[in-house]
Write an enzyme that holds these catalytic residues in place. Structure first.
Site, PDB file in Angstrom:
ATOM      1  N   HIS A   1       1.094  -1.693   0.153  1.00 11.89           N
ATOM      2  CA  HIS A   1       0.492   0.233   0.182  1.00 11.89           C
ATOM      3  C   HIS A   1       0.884   1.175  -0.125  1.00 11.89           C
ATOM      4  O   HIS A   1       0.189   2.339  -0.036  1.00 11.89           O
ATOM      5  CB  HIS A   1      -0.956   0.000   0.966  1.00 11.89           C
ATOM      6  CG  HIS A   1      -1.438  -1.489   1.575  1.00 11.89           C
ATOM      7  ND1 HIS A   1      -1.787  -1.898   2.513  1.00 11.89           N
ATOM      8  CD2 HIS A   1      -2.910  -1.480   0.610  1.00 11.89           C
ATOM      9  CE1 HIS A   1      -2.460  -3.360   2.189  1.00 11.89           C
ATOM     10  NE2 HIS A   1      -2.844  -2.945   1.430  1.00 11.89           N
TER      11      HIS A   1
HETATM   12  S1  FES Z   1       1.732  -0.010   3.329  1.00 13.53           S
HETATM   13 FE1  FES Z   1      -0.132  -1.641   4.057  1.00 13.53          FE
HETATM   14  S2  FES Z   1       1.017  -3.802   4.524  1.00 13.53           S
HETATM   15 FE2  FES Z   1       2.717  -1.958   4.233  1.00 13.53          FE
END
Ligand code: FES
Length: 142
Positions: A106
């Site tokens: 993410h």
């Molecule tokens: S940013 Fe979501 S698991 Fe690393």
């Protein structure tokens, strides 16, 4: 003189973009050291570290007994920082990318001290103590 038009198919464009992106990601690939945890720690000789390029840039340390990799990051002349590779957002494995550690899931980004630079992660990466000895580096895990 007439302008020339170059036509490129959508498929060709996407294939080229994919190659370029793959090349960029390939640049971020760090060397991996497969270790064994002995007496709660991992030892790595300085010569092995040098062979992996770990005196200049982070390397990834993995062990069968460890659920997550550890990133061994050179700091200063002869010292190292060991940072958990487990992203504090949802647990994906971060990767070294220049002066940052980036999570591919993410996009959380951490500096080389494990501090959050960009979310969604809110907490820093776990840090492990390191003993930099004359001939080897020891990462204390537990
Ligand atoms: S940013 Fe979501 S698991 Fe690393």
């Amino acid at each position: 003189m007439a302008d020339e038009k170059v036509t490129i198919s959508r498929r060709t464009f996407l294939a080229g973009t994919g190659l370029a992106l793959g090349g960029l990601l390939g640049c971020a690939t760090a060397m991996t050291y497969q270790a064994t945890v002995v007496d709660g720690g991992i030892s790595l000789t300085r010569s092995e570290l040098q062979r992996l390029g770990g005196t200049d840039k982070p390397i990834v340390v993995k062990a069968d007994d460890l659920p997550d990799p550890i990133l061994l990051i050179p700091i200063g002349e002869n010292n190292f920082r060991a940072v958990s590779g487990r992203c504090t957002h949802l647990g994906c494995h971060v990767r070294p990318s220049g002066n940052f550690l980036v999570c591919p899931c993410h996009g959380s980004t951490f500096d080389l001290e494990g501090q959050v630079v960009r979310g969604p992660a809110q907490s820093p990466l776990e840090i492990y103590p390191v003993k930099a000895k004359e001939t080897e580096i020891e990462i204390i895990i537990f």
